[in-house]
Scaffold this motif. Structure first.
Motif, PDB file in Angstrom:
ATOM      1  N   PHE A  48      51.415  38.710  51.303  1.00  0.00           N
ATOM      2  CA  PHE A  48      50.176  39.156  50.672  1.00  0.00           C
ATOM      3  C   PHE A  48      49.369  40.061  51.612  1.00  0.00           C
ATOM      4  O   PHE A  48      48.728  41.014  51.172  1.00  0.00           O
ATOM      5  N   SER A  49      49.362  39.733  52.909  1.00  0.00           N
ATOM      6  CA  SER A  49      48.567  40.495  53.868  1.00  0.00           C
ATOM      7  C   SER A  49      49.004  41.954  53.973  1.00  0.00           C
ATOM      8  O   SER A  49      48.222  42.804  54.414  1.00  0.00           O
ATOM      9  N   GLU A  50      50.248  42.241  53.569  1.00  0.00           N
ATOM     10  CA  GLU A  50      50.714  43.632  53.544  1.00  0.00           C
ATOM     11  C   GLU A  50      50.390  44.297  52.206  1.00  0.00           C
ATOM     12  O   GLU A  50      50.004  45.466  52.165  1.00  0.00           O
ATOM     13  N   VAL A  51      50.562  43.549  51.145  1.00  0.00           N
ATOM     14  CA  VAL A  51      50.274  44.098  49.817  1.00  0.00           C
ATOM     15  C   VAL A  51      48.763  44.248  49.610  1.00  0.00           C
ATOM     16  O   VAL A  51      48.293  45.230  49.021  1.00  0.00           O
ATOM     17  N   PHE A  52      48.016  43.272  50.132  1.00  0.00           N
ATOM     18  CA  PHE A  52      46.551  43.281  50.025  1.00  0.00           C
ATOM     19  C   PHE A  52      45.967  43.169  51.438  1.00  0.00           C
ATOM     20  O   PHE A  52      45.717  42.061  51.926  1.00  0.00           O
ATOM     21  N   PRO A  53      45.764  44.278  52.138  1.00  0.00           N
ATOM     22  CA  PRO A  53      45.315  44.237  53.538  1.00  0.00           C
ATOM     23  C   PRO A  53      43.962  43.563  53.749  1.00  0.00           C
ATOM     24  O   PRO A  53      43.711  43.018  54.822  1.00  0.00           O
ATOM     25  N   ARG A  54      43.088  43.583  52.733  1.00  0.00           N
ATOM     26  CA  ARG A  54      41.750  42.992  52.859  1.00  0.00           C
ATOM     27  C   ARG A  54      41.471  42.058  51.679  1.00  0.00           C
ATOM     28  O   ARG A  54      42.066  42.216  50.607  1.00  0.00           O
ATOM     29  N   PRO A  55      40.538  41.121  51.846  1.00  0.00           N
ATOM     30  CA  PRO A  55      40.141  40.273  50.717  1.00  0.00           C
ATOM     31  C   PRO A  55      39.693  41.087  49.504  1.00  0.00           C
ATOM     32  O   PRO A  55      40.001  40.722  48.360  1.00  0.00           O
ATOM     33  N   LYS A  56      39.016  42.168  49.745  1.00  0.00           N
ATOM     34  CA  LYS A  56      38.552  43.048  48.664  1.00  0.00           C
ATOM     35  C   LYS A  56      39.728  43.574  47.842  1.00  0.00           C
ATOM     36  O   LYS A  56      39.663  43.645  46.611  1.00  0.00           O
ATOM     37  N   ASP A  57      40.817  43.925  48.530  1.00  0.00           N
ATOM     38  CA  ASP A  57      41.999  44.448  47.833  1.00  0.00           C
ATOM     39  C   ASP A  57      42.599  43.386  46.911  1.00  0.00           C
ATOM     40  O   ASP A  57      42.985  43.686  45.772  1.00  0.00           O
ATOM     41  N   LEU A  58      42.682  42.160  47.402  1.00  0.00           N
ATOM     42  CA  LEU A  58      43.245  41.082  46.587  1.00  0.00           C
ATOM     43  C   LEU A  58      42.400  40.854  45.337  1.00  0.00           C
ATOM     44  O   LEU A  58      42.926  40.843  44.212  1.00  0.00           O
ATOM     45  N   CYS A  59      41.105  40.681  45.526  1.00  0.00           N
ATOM     46  CA  CYS A  59      40.232  40.359  44.389  1.00  0.00           C
ATOM     47  C   CYS A  59      40.195  41.468  43.343  1.00  0.00           C
ATOM     48  O   CYS A  59      40.161  41.188  42.143  1.00  0.00           O
ATOM     49  N   GLU A  60      40.183  42.695  43.785  1.00  0.00           N
ATOM     50  CA  GLU A  60      39.978  43.802  42.852  1.00  0.00           C
ATOM     51  C   GLU A  60      41.265  44.345  42.240  1.00  0.00           C
ATOM     52  O   GLU A  60      41.260  44.821  41.103  1.00  0.00           O
ATOM     53  N   LYS A  61      42.367  44.281  42.963  1.00  0.00           N
ATOM     54  CA  LYS A  61      43.578  44.948  42.491  1.00  0.00           C
ATOM     55  C   LYS A  61      44.532  44.039  41.722  1.00  0.00           C
ATOM     56  O   LYS A  61      45.278  44.514  40.865  1.00  0.00           O
ATOM     57  N   ILE A  62      44.513  42.735  42.028  1.00  0.00           N
ATOM     58  CA  ILE A  62      45.561  41.865  41.477  1.00  0.00           C
ATOM     59  C   ILE A  62      45.484  41.733  39.961  1.00  0.00           C
ATOM     60  O   ILE A  62      46.500  41.596  39.293  1.00  0.00           O
ATOM     61  N   TRP A  63      44.276  41.803  39.378  1.00  0.00           N
ATOM     62  CA  TRP A  63      44.124  41.714  37.925  1.00  0.00           C
ATOM     63  C   TRP A  63      43.419  42.951  37.354  1.00  0.00           C
ATOM     64  O   TRP A  63      42.543  42.851  36.517  1.00  0.00           O
ATOM     65  N   SER A  64      43.811  44.123  37.820  1.00  0.00           N
ATOM     66  CA  SER A  64      43.296  45.395  37.253  1.00  0.00           C
ATOM     67  C   SER A  64      41.766  45.450  37.211  1.00  0.00           C
ATOM     68  O   SER A  64      41.168  45.773  36.192  1.00  0.00           O
ATOM     69  N   ASN A  65      41.140  45.123  38.349  1.00  0.00           N
ATOM     70  CA  ASN A  65      39.670  45.208  38.470  1.00  0.00           C
ATOM     71  C   ASN A  65      38.913  44.218  37.586  1.00  0.00           C
ATOM     72  O   ASN A  65      37.759  44.466  37.220  1.00  0.00           O
ATOM     73  N   SER A  66      39.549  43.116  37.248  1.00  0.00           N
ATOM     74  CA  SER A  66      38.811  42.067  36.545  1.00  0.00           C
ATOM     75  C   SER A  66      37.662  41.575  37.424  1.00  0.00           C
ATOM     76  O   SER A  66      36.574  41.262  36.939  1.00  0.00           O
ATOM     77  N   TYR A  67      37.928  41.513  38.737  1.00  0.00           N
ATOM     78  CA  TYR A  67      36.899  41.103  39.692  1.00  0.00           C
ATOM     79  C   TYR A  67      36.477  42.275  40.570  1.00  0.00           C
ATOM     80  O   TYR A  67      37.244  43.223  40.772  1.00  0.00           O
ATOM     81  N   LYS A  68      35.269  42.145  41.086  1.00  0.00           N
ATOM     82  CA  LYS A  68      34.765  43.115  42.058  1.00  0.00           C
ATOM     83  C   LYS A  68      34.237  42.331  43.258  1.00  0.00           C
ATOM     84  O   LYS A  68      33.429  41.412  43.103  1.00  0.00           O
ATOM     85  N   TYR A  69      34.718  42.671  44.437  1.00  0.00           N
ATOM     86  CA  TYR A  69      34.266  41.998  45.656  1.00  0.00           C
ATOM     87  C   TYR A  69      32.765  42.195  45.819  1.00  0.00           C
ATOM     88  O   TYR A  69      32.268  43.314  45.777  1.00  0.00           O
ATOM     89  N   ASN A  70      32.045  41.080  45.980  1.00  0.00           N
ATOM     90  CA  ASN A  70      30.591  41.149  46.127  1.00  0.00           C
ATOM     91  C   ASN A  70      30.199  40.591  47.490  1.00  0.00           C
ATOM     92  O   ASN A  70      30.620  39.496  47.860  1.00  0.00           O
ATOM     93  N   PRO A  71      29.378  41.313  48.253  1.00  0.00           N
ATOM     94  CA  PRO A  71      29.000  40.853  49.596  1.00  0.00           C
ATOM     95  C   PRO A  71      28.000  39.698  49.591  1.00  0.00           C
ATOM     96  O   PRO A  71      27.726  39.121  50.641  1.00  0.00           O
ATOM     97  N   GLU A  72      27.477  39.358  48.405  1.00  0.00           N
ATOM     98  CA  GLU A  72      26.531  38.248  48.322  1.00  0.00           C
ATOM     99  C   GLU A  72      27.257  36.910  48.500  1.00  0.00           C
ATOM    100  O   GLU A  72      28.440  36.785  48.215  1.00  0.00           O
ATOM    101  N   HIS A  73      26.494  35.912  48.964  1.00  0.00           N
ATOM    102  CA  HIS A  73      27.075  34.601  49.235  1.00  0.00           C
ATOM    103  C   HIS A  73      26.911  33.659  48.040  1.00  0.00           C
ATOM    104  O   HIS A  73      26.066  33.876  47.170  1.00  0.00           O
ATOM    105  N   ARG A  74      27.705  32.614  48.038  1.00  0.00           N
ATOM    106  CA  ARG A  74      27.551  31.557  47.035  1.00  0.00           C
ATOM    107  C   ARG A  74      26.124  31.014  47.080  1.00  0.00           C
ATOM    108  O   ARG A  74      25.554  30.831  48.154  1.00  0.00           O
ATOM    109  N   GLY A  75      25.573  30.750  45.914  1.00  0.00           N
ATOM    110  CA  GLY A  75      24.219  30.223  45.839  1.00  0.00           C
ATOM    111  C   GLY A  75      23.142  31.291  45.844  1.00  0.00           C
ATOM    112  O   GLY A  75      21.959  30.981  45.716  1.00  0.00           O
ATOM    113  N   SER A  76      23.541  32.561  45.961  1.00  0.00           N
ATOM    114  CA  SER A  76      22.558  33.651  46.003  1.00  0.00           C
ATOM    115  C   SER A  76      22.002  33.981  44.625  1.00  0.00           C
ATOM    116  O   SER A  76      20.966  34.638  44.509  1.00  0.00           O
ATOM    117  N   GLY A  77      22.717  33.555  43.569  1.00  0.00           N
ATOM    118  CA  GLY A  77      22.296  33.914  42.218  1.00  0.00           C
ATOM    119  C   GLY A  77      22.695  35.322  41.821  1.00  0.00           C
ATOM    120  O   GLY A  77      22.287  35.818  40.775  1.00  0.00           O
TER     121      GLY A  77
END
Length: 308
Positions: free
Chosen positions: A180-209
């Motif tokens: 996975f670390s080669e296919v998705f070099p960063r956490p952002k790549d995994l979250c955004e690319k694996i399901w065709s941009n279903s998710y977007k990496y957000n820099p906010e933390h849990r509990g931020s609302g």
């Protein structure tokens, strides 16, 4: 002895009062945002969310208000479930610490009623709607990547391009299994690319609302309710969106609006006389009177709080 107002002024004041009462009633009617507490029009989703009593294992946080059934939640935990005939083990056995993130991802997708602001229309044979650019919390993406970086896969986008000749997904001809670390070099790549941009990496933390959590403690409540409410308000009231997403009102609200419109022409003719008949008070005092009697009445619709 005080001078009595003229009959015309008395009528004007009565019309003005009636108009203000109707406006106050209209402002008090709850507004339902169509982006909140809804289910997608997809393959396994219920038509509307509701309690399920008991959901399986990792899907259980949504049991009080879910878009999935108990059967769907059970299937979400299988290596090769009947939901989509998708096999997690397409490049050897996926480590359990990695697999649990994909199970949680499936639970969020199938069960959450708080994804409305990111539901998008899609032209597909098996679903009419999907999610797009859901702002996933920083920790969710990073922990997902950390626990899966040594697992193997042969594809970057898992939504399409598989070999389905056997009825289940297999790696395309000529592809190679890589970490996975080669296919998705960063956490952002995994979250955004694996399901065709279903998710977007957000820099906010849990509990931020401000970001959606895949993982949360149901004993503390579902934090995604407030997140969905924030983004629904933002989407509805954004200057870029204008009034494209109109709030749905009930019949009482529409009836009140028509009543206001019916009185408006007469009010436009008579209200100047009300202001004039007030002597030195003028329109400024009349405005302050309205605000004092009905706080928030003259605010824009987007200032109101959405009602679920």
């Amino acid at each position: 002895m005080a001078e009595l107002p003229s009959p015309r002024l008395a009528v004007a004041m009565a019309v003005a009062l009636a108009l203000l009462v109707l406006l106050a009633a209209d402002a008090a009617v709850p507004v339902k945002n169509p982006l909140l507490n809804i289910c997608m029009d997809a393959k396994h989703h219920k038509h509307e969310p509701g309690p399920e009593g008991k959901l399986h294992d990792q899907c259980s946080p949504w049991k009080d208000n879910a878009c999935c059934t108990a059967n769907t939640s059970s299937e979400a935990h299988k290596d090769q479930s009947n939901l989509y005939n998708f096999n997690w083990n397409h490049c050897g056995v996926m480590p359990p610490k990695c697999k649990r993130h994909f199970i949680q991802d499936t639970c969020l997708y199938e069960c959450s009623p708080n994804l409305g602001p990111w539901i998008d229309q899609v032209d597909s044979s098996w679903r009419r709607e999907r999610i797009l650019h859901v702002p996933l919390c920083k920790e969710d993406c990073e922990e997902w990547w950390k626990d899966c970086k040594d697992a193997l896969t042969c594809k970057e986008n898992w939504h399409k391009g598989w070999n389905w000749a056997t009825g289940t997904n297999r790696c395309p001809w000529g592809s190679m299994c890589r970490p996975f670390s080669e296919v998705f070099p960063r956490p952002k790549d995994l979250c955004e690319k694996i399901w065709s941009n279903s998710y977007k990496y957000n820099p906010e933390h849990r509990g931020s609302g401000r970001c959606i959590q895949m993982w949360f403690d149901p004993a503390q409540g579902n934090p995604n309710v407030a997140v969905a409410r924030y983004y629904a308000w933002k989407k509805t009231c954004s200057p870029a969106q204008g009034e494209k997403v109109a709030p749905e009102r009930d019949q009482a609200a529409r009836a009140l609006s028509w009543s206001v419109l019916a009185l408006l022409p007469l009010a436009l003719v008579l209200l100047p006389e009300v202001a004039g008949g007030c002597g030195s008070c003028g329109w400024g005092s009349l405005w302050r009177l309205c605000e004092g009697a009905w706080p928030g009445l003259l605010q824009l619709p987007c200032k109101r709080k959405w009602h679920r």
